[in-house]
Design a protein around this motif. Structure first.
Motif, mmCIF file in Angstrom:
data_model
loop_
_atom_site.group_PDB
_atom_site.id
_atom_site.type_symbol
_atom_site.label_atom_id
_atom_site.label_comp_id
_atom_site.label_asym_id
_atom_site.label_seq_id
_atom_site.Cartn_x
_atom_site.Cartn_y
_atom_site.Cartn_z
ATOM 1 N N VAL A 168 0.799 -1.230 0.000
ATOM 2 C CA VAL A 168 0.000 0.000 0.000
ATOM 3 C C VAL A 168 0.831 1.278 0.000
ATOM 4 O O VAL A 168 0.318 2.335 -0.350
ATOM 5 N N ILE A 169 2.108 1.187 0.400
ATOM 6 C CA ILE A 169 2.873 2.440 0.422
ATOM 7 C C ILE A 169 3.561 2.679 -0.931
ATOM 8 O O ILE A 169 3.750 1.748 -1.705
ATOM 9 N N ASP A 206 0.838 0.296 -4.815
ATOM 10 C CA ASP A 206 0.001 1.409 -4.362
ATOM 11 C C ASP A 206 -1.465 1.058 -4.224
ATOM 12 O O ASP A 206 -2.339 1.788 -4.673
ATOM 13 N N LEU A 207 -1.751 -0.055 -3.639
ATOM 14 C CA LEU A 207 -3.148 -0.399 -3.365
ATOM 15 C C LEU A 207 -3.720 0.600 -2.378
ATOM 16 O O LEU A 207 -2.982 1.287 -1.680
ATOM 17 N N PRO A 208 -5.045 0.695 -2.327
ATOM 18 C CA PRO A 208 -5.651 1.624 -1.365
ATOM 19 C C PRO A 208 -5.163 1.315 0.048
ATOM 20 O O PRO A 208 -5.079 0.150 0.449
ATOM 21 N N LEU A 264 4.831 3.910 7.737
ATOM 22 C CA LEU A 264 3.628 3.114 7.931
ATOM 23 C C LEU A 264 2.360 3.943 7.856
ATOM 24 O O LEU A 264 2.313 5.048 8.393
ATOM 25 N N PRO A 265 1.335 3.409 7.208
ATOM 26 C CA PRO A 265 0.032 4.069 7.257
ATOM 27 C C PRO A 265 -0.484 4.058 8.694
ATOM 28 O O PRO A 265 -0.138 3.168 9.479
ATOM 29 N N GLU A 266 -1.301 5.013 8.998
ATOM 30 C CA GLU A 266 -1.843 5.158 10.344
ATOM 31 C C GLU A 266 -2.515 3.864 10.811
ATOM 32 O O GLU A 266 -2.378 3.453 11.957
#
Ligand SMILES: Nc1ncnc2c1ncn2[C@@H]1O[C@H](COP(=O)(O)OP(=O)(O)OP(=O)(O)O)[C@@H](O)[C@H]1O
Ligand SMILES: Nc1ncnc2c1ncn2[C@@H]1O[C@H](COP(=O)(O)OP(=O)(O)OP(=O)(O)O)[C@@H](O)[C@H]1O
Ligand SMILES: [Mg+2]
Ligand SMILES: [Mg+2]
Lengths: 337, 500, 347, 347
Positions: free
Chosen positions: C108-109, C119-121, C178-180
Motif C-alpha cells: 500500500v505504500i 500502491d493499493l488503497p 507506515l500508514p496510520e
C-alpha cells in the motif's frame, strides 16, 4: 546473531565539550541499555561506561542489556523510565523498530542519546556514531590501492537486516564499482557467523584460487576463522609474495591489532568503544543540564552534523589502522587488558 | 437363513482388500438379515477386522460393494452417513486417553449445537454407564482406565448410538464372566428391539449362546454361512481350520513334591490390590490364578514379574531374590512372561516380529553385544513355525499383524529364553481356537520341559491345564483347588459365594 | 517425544472453573485443574520477588508494561498451543509475524518509501496483512494434510522461505513509512489499558471457551489424542485441521500487526527467533508436544511466567554478563516448582 | 507430534497408504531400506545441478570442503538422531558446542588471555572439554530420567543456562589464545582428507553398526518405539537412556572441539542457532520426532543435502537478498521429492 561492532574515532579522549563546562551533576538519573554482551567490542564499551560515568560524575542506574533484541530494548527502556530515569542512552541495533519508543520518551520529556546507530525516525538529543559507510569506503580504498585496481575480493557481509552491515556493504560496493572496476567482488552473506564465513571462503578459494583480497565487516566474528583457514591452506605470506591475500577488517579488537603487527592481516578500521561511552554519557549529562548543541566541528576531532529535521549526529572519527599506526596507544584495542 | 424375498439389512459382496503383499480379503462377503445376530468367525488373520473396517466405512475395499437395506453405502467422506447406518466396537481401542470417560462416550456429540454443559454431560454419561453396569466415574481420564474398563466403555458407547446395526469385534476378549453375561443380556434386549448385530469372537460357545447365524472366513475367503443351530461345534471348527479337530485336551502330568521350587512369593503386599500373598510354584507344575474382576490377580502377577513394585514381601525366582520392580533381573533369573495389555507392554509396533520375539535373548544371539541378524531370523522363523504365526516373515513389523497373531508374538517373546519360570496373563485373549491350543500347548510344553508356570485367567478352559488353581478374592488367596474341579465349583469360589 | 506419558489435562474441563468433582474419589477433572494451576505458585513467587526487589514493580504502569510487552508473544503462543493440542507443529509462525505486516505495508505504500509500487488503497493494508497470515496457514495445511508431508519440516521450510521472501522484497530494509492504520492497534488505549491487551484477552477468552465448551474445540483435543479414533467418531479431522492452521496464521498476522504498531516499523527481522520462546512458553504452560494435552489457560500462565522473569531481571539490573545464565536457571527452577506442586511426571 | 499416526487403532487400516512392497514379499526391511534411500534422488539432483552451475563443484577439493564444512553439524545430528530415535529430545547440544571447548580452554590458559586463572596442565584441556560434554549429558539425563521433567523444557532451560554460563565466565569475549591441542583435530589432514572427516566417518560407522547390529543399539529403537514394552522385555531402559544422553553430550563436545580447531577461536556464540539446522537435517533425513523411527544413514543424507544446497548457493553467487528464500524453497522441494520417491506419508 549480529556481531555489529561499529563506531568511529580512534583517537582517545580529547576532552572539553563543544560548549559549556561541567557544572554540578544535577539533572537526575541516567539509564543506559547495552545492546549485547557477547562481542568484544560491546564488552569493551560496557566496561568503559561505568568508568566514564564516575569520571563525569553521573548518577548512572544499573545498566540493562537488550541482547540484540529490539523487543527487549523496548521493555528495558520502559522499565528504566518506570524506575525514574531522566535521560536514556541506548544503542538500538534495529533502527526502525525503536521509533514508537522514542516518541513515547519524547512525550515524557526524557532526552535520548543513541550510540552507534541512528534511528530511522523519532526524536533524539544526539546520535553518537561513526559513519558506517566510511568503513566500507575505507576498506574499499585500501584494498583497491593495494591490489592496484585489479583482482578478486571476498567480502564477508554482515546481516542484511542490520543497518550497519547494510551501510558497509553498500558503501563498499559503490566505491568498488566507481573506482576499481577491475576488481571482482564476491559478497558472501554470513549473518555475522564465523562458520558461514569460513565455509564461504573455503568454497570460494577452491573455485577461484587466485583470490587476493578479503574484506571482513567484523573482525570479532571473522578474524580467527579466516586466519585459521588461510593457515591451513598456507596462504599467510608476506605482502611481497604474489600469493599474499590482502585483508582489511572492521572493529579494531586487540586480536586484529596483533594480527596486523604479525603481518597476518593488513588493516582494520578501529571503532572507538571508549569515546562512544564517553561522549554518549557526556551528551546525556548535558541534556539533563539543559545544554544545547549546534552543527559544526567539535573540540574532539569530530563534527556534529544535522542529518535532517534538526537531528544532530556527532560523527566520531574511525581511523584506518595499518602496520604504520598499529602501536598508537590511543586505539581502544591497545587499551584493553 | 433369511427368506429370499427379504432385503438383507447388511450386504457386502465380492470384497477384496490387499495390504501390500497381504490379501486380507479375497472376494469375500457377508449377508446379514434384518434383526438377526450374526456371528463372524475365523482364525486370526482371516480378515474379520478388515471386513469390519470396510463395513464401517473406515477403509475402501479394492473391489466390491457394501449395501445397507439395499441401498449403496454412503461415500467414505460422509462419516455421518456411515454412523447413521452402523455403530461399532472396534478390536483396536478407539478410546482417546487424554479425554475424560464422559467425553469419550459422547465424542463429537457432546452437545446439540450450543456450548457444552459439562455437568449434564457427566451426569448423562454416568447414567449411561450405570445402565450398562460399568462402575467407572465419568469424570475420570480415559487413559487411567484399565483394559477391561476401556472395553466396557467402548461397548457402552457403541450401544448408546441407537443404530439399527451394531458390530462387535471381539468385545468379550477383555471381559470377565459377569461382564460378559451383562453384555449378552444387553444384546438379547437389543435384538428384541429389532437391532441387527454382527458379533465376532473366538469363543465359539458364545456364538452358540447369542447368535442365530454364522459366517466363517478362512484365509481371506468366505467359507460358509449357516444357521447356528444347523452347525455343530466340530463342523464349525472344521470350517474355520480346514480340518477336523477336537477340543483341547489338557495333558496328564504329575509333579513330584521333590521337584525344586522355581517361583515363590512371600508375604507379597501391595496396598489396595493384594495382601500377604504366599505362592510357591514347583518345576513342572502349572498353577492357575483365578478371581473375578478386581480380585488382584493381575496385580499379583505383575508384581511377580517386576512390572509393579509391591509395598512389601519378596519374590524369588530359581533361588534368586529379584529386585522389586526390576523386570530385567527377573528375566535374568530365568523368568518369562506374557503381560496382560499387549499393546502397552507386549511389543514395539514398529519393530519386526523377529526383533520383538528375540528381545530378551538378544544377548545370546551374538558375541560382544552384537546381534547376528541371521541367527535372529533363524530363531524367529522357528518361533513363527512353533506358534503358527500368520505372517509374511520374521521381518514384518508387528503393527501389521492381526490381533491374535500379535498375541502369539508376545508369547514367543515369553518363551524365547526357555524360561524355567513362566507367568502368563490372559494368554489366549483374542486368539482363535487353534492358536489357543498352540498357546496352551506351549505352556504345557514348557512345564514338561521342567518349567513352573503361573497362569492368570478368567477362562475356565485355560485353567484346565493347571495342576491346581488358587482363587483370589479381594486381594487375598481364599482357596486352592486341585485339578479336576467342576466349573460351577470354581465359579462359586471366584464370586466369593463359597469362600469357606 | 513419547516421554514418560502420564494421563493428564485436556480433560472435559478445558477451563479451570468447573463444577466441583462428584464427591471424593480419584477424579480426572480435579487433576486437570491442578495441572492447569501448576504455574500459579511460580507466578506468585515471582510477584513477591519482584515487589521485594523493586517497589516500582507493582506499579500499575509497570504491570501494564509487562502485559503489553507479552501481547504479541501470547497471541503466537495461543496459535501454537492450538496446533500442538491438535498434535501438529508450526514453526513458521514467527516468520508470518514479519512477512504479513511487511507485505501488507509494502503493497500500500509508495515505491519511494520502499513499497512494492502497487500502491493499493491504504485501507486494504490491514485486511491484506491478516489475509496473508491466513494464506500462509492454508498453504501449510495444504502441504501437511493433502500431500502428507511432515508438519515439522514443512513449517521449518516455510519459516525460512517466508523470512527469505521478506528480506528479498524489502532488500533487508526496515519499512517505517507506515500508514496510520498499521499503527493504531499497537498504540491505542481502550479504557485505560493498551488495546493490544484487550485484543489478547478477547482472543484467549474466545479460545478457552471454544476449546473448552464447543464441539469443534473438543474435536481439536480428540484429534491430538488419537486422530484415527476421532475420525471413527465422525470428527471431520481434515476440516478441523485446516481451520486450526488458518486460524493460527491469522493470529500470527495479528501479532505481527500489533508488534508493528508498538514498534512503529516493520523490521526485516521482525519476529526472528520468537518461535523458541513460543514453544518454551507453551510447554512450560503444560502443553504437550505429543498432542491432545494441555489448556490455553496453562499456556497463558507460561507466557506470564516468562514475561515476569524478564521484567524482574531488568528491574533488578542483573549484570549483562550473567543475565542469560540466571534467566535459564530461573526457568529450570520454575519447572521443578511446577513439578513439585503437581507431583506429576511431565511430558 | 502424533502426526499421521501409524501404529494405530480405529481400524486395521491405521496406515492407509502402504507403499507397494519391493518386488514380491511384503518386507519390513525392504521398506526401511527404501525410506533410508529417500534422499538419494535429491542428492543426485543436487550434484547434477551443482556440476552444471559450476564445473569446480565436482573437484575433489570442493567436495572435500563440503564434507569438512558439515563435520560439526553431522556430529550434532548423529547425537540428536540417537536421542530422537530413543524418543527424547535434546536442545542443549548447541550450547555444549560452545561451552565445552570454552571451559576446556579457559581452565588451561593463563588468566591474562581470558583464562579462569586455574592454569591446569594444557594436556588436560581436550579431555576436560570432552568430559564437560559428558557431564552436561549426564545432568540432562538426571533431570529427565530421575526427576521426570519434560526433556523439551529441561534441555531448553539448559540451552539458555549453558550459553549464559559461557558468556558469564568469558565475559562475552572470544577466546583466541588456544593451546595447540585444541587446534589439532580441526585442522589436521590424515591420508589426504581432513581429520574431522575421518572422525565423522568413524563416528557414523560406529553409530550405524551399533544401532543396527548391537543389542544396546536395538534397545534404543525399542525404547523409542514403546518404552513399556522394552522394559517388559528386560531392557534396562534407564541405563540405555543415560548412555544415550552422555554419548550425545560427548559428541556435541567433540563437535565443539572440531569447530574450535577449524575456526581458530571459541566465539561466545559458538554453536548458536545450530540446533534448528540439526533438527532440520535429522527430520529431513527421516528421523521421526515420535521416536523409534529413522536411521543414522538417513540422517547423514539429510546433512549432506543441506551441505550441498549451501555449497551450490555459494558457488552460484546467489544474491544475499534472495538467498534465504531460495534456500528454504529448495528444502521444501527436496522434501517433496523424498515424498514422491518413497510414496509414504511422513511423520
Ligand atoms: N494395516 C495393515 N497393513 C498390513 N497388513 C494388514 C493390515 N491390517 C491387516 N493386515 C493383514 O490382513 C490380514 C487380516 O487381518 P484382520 O485384522 O482382518 O484379521 P482378523 O480376522 O481380524 O484376525 P484376529 O482374529 O486376529 O483379529 C492379516 O494377515 C493382517 O496381517
Ligand atoms: N493402576 C491402578 N492403580 C491403583 N489401583 C488399581 C490400578 N489398577 C487396578 N487397580 C485396582 O486394584 C484392584 C485389583 O486389580 P487387578 O487388576 O489386579 O484385579 P484383577 O483380578 O485383574 O481384576 P480384573 O479381572 O477386573 O482385571 C482393583 O480394585 C482395581 O480397581
Ligand atoms: Mg481382528
Ligand atoms: Mg484384569
Amino acid at each position: 546473531l549480529t556481531l555489529t561492532a561499529c563506531g568511529s574515532s580512534g583517537s582517545s579522549g580529547t576532552t572539553a565539550p563543544s560548549e559549556g563546562g561541567s557544572a554540578a551533576a544535577g539533572g537526575g538519573k541516567v539509564g543506559i541499555d547495552f545492546p549485547r554482551a557477547d562481542t568484544d567490542f560491546w564488552n569493551s564499551y560496557n566496561k568503559y561506561v561505568p568508568q566514564m560515568a564516575t569520571e563525569l560524575g553521573i548518577d548512572l542506574m544499573p545498566p540493562t542489556n537488550s541482547q540484540n533484541d529490539v523487543a527487549k530494548l523496548v521493555s528495558n527502556v520502559q522499565a528504566l523510565t518506570s524506575q525514574g530515569a531522566k535521560a536514556i542512552v541506548m544503542a538500538p541495533q534495529d533502527t526502525g523498530a525503536i521509533a514508537t519508543t522514542l516518541d513515547q520518551l519524547d512525550s515524557k520529556k526524557i532526552p535520548v542519546v543513541t550510540v552507534d546507530t541512528r534511528p530511522d525516525k523519532g526524536k533524539t538529543f544526539m546520535v553518537v556514531r561513526a559513519d558506517n559507510r566510511a568503513y566500507g569506503e575505507k576498506a574499499c580504498k585500501f584494498l583497491g590501492d593495494q591490489l592496484k585496481g585489479k583482482g578478486k575480493v571476498v567480502e564477508f557481509q554482515g546481516s542484511l537486516s542490520s543497518v550497519n552491515g547494510r551501510d558497509r556493504s553498500e558503501a563498499f560496493a559503490e566505491c568498488m564499482k566507481a573506482n576499481y572496476p577491475g576488481i571482482t567482488v564476491f559478497a558472501e552473506p554470513t549473518e555475522w557467523e564465523g562458520t558461514k564465513a569460513s565455509a564461504a571462503l573455503q568454497t570460494r578459494l577452491t573455485q577461484h584460487p587466485d583470490i587476493n583480497g578479503i574484506y571482513m565487516q567484523a573482525g570479532g566474528a571473522f578474524l580467527a576463522p579466516t586466519l585459521q583457514l588461510l593457515k591451513s591452506k598456507n596462504l599467510i605470506v608476506p605482502p611481497t609474495d604474489p600469493k599474499h591475500i590482502f585483508i582489511v577488517s572492521n572493529d579494531g579488537i586487540p586480536q586484529e591489532l596483533k594480527a596486523i603487527r604479525e603481518g597476518q592481516i593488513d588493516a582494520t578500521v578501529s571503532q572507538p568503544a571508549d569515546t562512544y561511552a564517553k561522549w554518549a554519557l557526556f551528551y546525556a549529562k548535558a541534556a539533563l543540564e539543559g545544554k544545547t548543541f549546534a552543527p559544526g566541528a567539535t573540540d574532539h576531532d569530530s563534527t556534529i552534523v544535522d542529518v535532517g529535521g534538526g537531528r544532530l549526529e556527532d560523527q566520531l572519527p574511525a581511523p584506518l589502522v595499518t602496520k604504520d599506526n598499529v602501536d598508537d596507544p590511543n586505539l581502544w584495542g591497545n587499551q584493553v587488558k | 437363513m433369511m427368506s429370499p424375498s427379504a432385503i438383507p439389512a447388511v450386504e457386502a459382496r465380492n470384497i477384496t482388500k490387499r495390504f501390500g503383499a497381504t490379501t486380507a480379503l479375497a472376494d469375500a462377503g457377508i449377508v446379514i438379515a434384518e434383526g438377526e445376530t450374526h456371528a463372524l468367525v475365523g482364525r486370526n488373520g482371516a480378515g474379520k477386522s478388515t471386513l469390519v473396517s470396510i463395513l464401517t466405512g473406515l477403509q475402501r475395499p479394492d473391489t466390491g460393494e457394501v449395501r445397507f437395506a439395499g441401498q449403496l453405502a454412503p461415500p467414505l467422506a460422509d462419516r455421518d452417513g456411515w454412523r447413521r447406518q452402523v455403530a461399532c466396537v472396534y478390536q483396536k481401542s478407539t478410546i482417546i486417553p487424554t479425554l475424560s470417560v464422559a467425553e469419550n462416550l459422547f465424542l463429537n456429540r457432546q452437545s446439540a449445537g450450543g456450548p457444552i454443559n459439562w455437568r449434564s454431560l457427566r451426569s448423562r454419561a454416568n447414567e449411561l454407564l450405570d445402565q450398562y453396569g460399568v462402575a467407572v466415574d465419568a469424570g475420570r481420564m480415559a487413559g487411567d482406565l484399565d483394559v477391561e474398563q476401556r472395553q466396557l466403555l467402548e461397548i457402552a458407547r457403541a450401544l448408546s448410538f441407537g443404530a439399527r446395526f451394531i458390530i462387535l469385534d471381539e468385545p468379550t476378549a477383555q471381559l470377565d464372566g459377569p461382564a460378559i453375561e451383562r453384555l449378552f443380556d444387553r444384546m438379547r434386549a437389543l435384538r428384541e428391539q429389532g437391532v441387527t448385530m454382527m458379533f465376532i469372537s473366538h469363543h465359539l460357545e458364545e456364538v452358540y449362546r447369542v447368535c442365530q447365524s454364522v459366517t466363517v472366513f478362512r484365509d481371506a475367503r468366505h467359507v460358509l454361512t449357516s444357521a447356528v443351530d444347523d452347525l455343530p461345534h466340530d463342523e464349525l471348527v472344521a470350517a474355520m481350520t480346514g480340518e477336523a479337530a477336537a477340543g483341547y485336551q489338557a495333558r496328564a502330568r504329575t509333579t513330584s513334591t521333590a521337584a525344586p521350587t522355581v517361583l515363590t512369593a512371600e508375604k507379597l503386599t501391595m496396598a489396595g490390590r493384594f495382601q500377604e500373598v504366599d505362592l510357591t510354584v514347583r518345576a513342572g507344575e502349572i498353577v492357575g490364578i483365578a478371581g473375578s474382576g478386581s480380585s488382584g490377580k493381575v496385580g499379583l502377577a505383575e508384581a511377580l514379574v517386576g512390572l509393579r513394585v509391591p509395598d512389601s514381601g519378596t519374590v524369588t525366582v530359581n533361588g534368586t531374590r529379584t529386585r522389586p520392580g526390576d523386570v530385567a533381573s527377573a528375566l535374568r533369573a530365568g523368568l518369562g512372561f506374557v503381560p496382560q495389555d499387549r499393546h502397552k507392554e507386549g511389543f514395539v509396533p514398529l519393530l519386526s516380529i523377529g526383533e520383538n520375539a528375540t528381545m530378551p535373548i538378544a544377548h545370546k544371539l551374538g558375541r560382544f553385544g552384537a546381534v547376528s541378524p541371521s541367527r535372529r531370523r533363524a530363531r524367529a522363523e522357528k518361533m513363527i513355525e512353533d506358534l503358527a504365526i500368520k505372517t509374511t516373515g520374521p521381518a514384518q513389523p508387528v503393527q501389521d499383524l492381526s490381533g491374535g497373531n500379535a498375541q502369539k508374538v508376545v508369547m514367543a517373546r515369553a518363551l524365547a529364553d526357555d524360561p524355567t519360570a513362566l507367568v502368563v496373563i490372559d494368554p489366549t485373549a483374542g486368539v482363535d481356537v487353534r492358536a489357543k491350543q498352540a498357546l496352551l500347548g506351549a505352556v504345557e510344553d514348557a512345564a514338561e520341559r521342567g518349567a513352573g508356570a503361573v497362569l492368570v485367567s478368567d477362562e475356565l478352559d485355560d485353567l484346565r491345564i493347571c495342576d491346581r488353581v488358587v482363587v483370589m478374592f479381594h486381594g487375598r488367596i481364599v482357596k486352592e483347588v486341585p485339578r479336576g474341579w467342576a466349573d460351577a465349583e470354581l465359579v462359586a469360589v471366584m464370586e466369593g459365594v463359597d469362600a469357606r | 517425544m513419547t516421554e514418560t506419558t502420564v494421563a493428564s489435562p485436556g480433560s472435559p474441563g478445558g477451563s479451570p472453573d468447573k463444577a466441583p468433582p462428584p464427591g471424593g474419589g480419584h477424579n480426572g477433572l480435579g487433576l486437570a485443574r491442578f495441572r492447569d494451576l501448576a504455574l500459579v505458585p511460580a507466578i506468585l513467587v515471582l510477584i513477591v520477588v519482584g515487589a521485594l526487589i523493586e517497589p516500582a514493580f507493582l506499579s500499575a504502569d509497570n504491570l501494564t508494561n509487562v502485559l503489553q510487552q507479552q501481547t504479541e508473544l501470547s497471541l503466537l503462543v495461543l496459535a501454537e498451543a492450538i496446533i500442538l493440542i491438535a498434535g501438529k507443529f508450526d514453526l513458521s509462525l514467527e516468520s508470518t509475524v514479519g512477512l504479513a505486516p511487511a507485505l501488507g505495508v509494502a503493497l500500500v505504500i509508495p515505491a519511494a518509501s520502499n513499497g512494492l509500487g502497487t500502491d493499493l488503497p491504504v485501507a486494504l493494508g490491514v485486511p491484506i496483512c491478516l489475509l496473508i497470515g491466513m494464506l500462509v496457514g492454508a498453504f501449510n495445511a495444504l502441504l501437511i494434510l493433502r500431500f502428507k508431508l511432515s508438519a515439522f519440516i514443512v513449517t521449518l521450510g516455510m519459516l525460512i522461505v517466508l523470512r527469505g521472501l521478506q528480506i528479498g522484497f524489502t532488500g533487508g530494509q526496515n519499512l517505517f513509512a507506515l500508514p496510520e492504520s498499521f499503527l493504531y492497534l499497537g498504540n491505542a488505549r481502550w479504557l485505560g489499558l493498551p488495546a493490544s491487551v484487550w485484543i489478547c484477552a478477547v482472543a484467549y477468552a474466545a479460545g478457552i471457551v471454544t476449546l473448552g465448551y464447543f464441539r469443534h474445540g473438543r474435536a481439536v483435543y480428540a484429534i491430538g489424542g488419537n486422530a484415527d479414533a476421532a475420525r471413527a467418531a465422525g470428527v471431520r479431522t481434515d476440516r478441523v485441521m485446516w481451520t486450526v492452521f488458518v486460524v493460527a496464521g491469522l493470529l500470527a498476522a495479528l501479532a505481527g500487526l500489533l508488534m508493528t504498531g508498538r514498534l512503529g516499523s516493520v523490521a526485516a527481522a521482525q519476529g526472528d527467533g520468537m518461535i523458541f520462546t513460543v514453544f518454551a512458553a507453551a510447554v512450560i504452560g503444560g502443553i504437550s508436544l505429543d498432542g491432545g494435552k494441555g489448556t490455553l489457560f496453562g499456556a497463558l500462565c507460561g507466557v506470564l511466567v516468562l514475561g515476569l522473569i524478564n521484567n524482574i531481571l531488568t528491574l533488578a539490573g542483573v549484570s549483562a554478563q550473567w543475565i542469560q545464565a540466571i534467566y535459564g536457571g530461573i526457568i529450570l527452577i520454575a519447572l521443578m516448582l511446577a513439578r513439585l506442586t503437581t507431583g506429576k511426571a511431565q511430558d
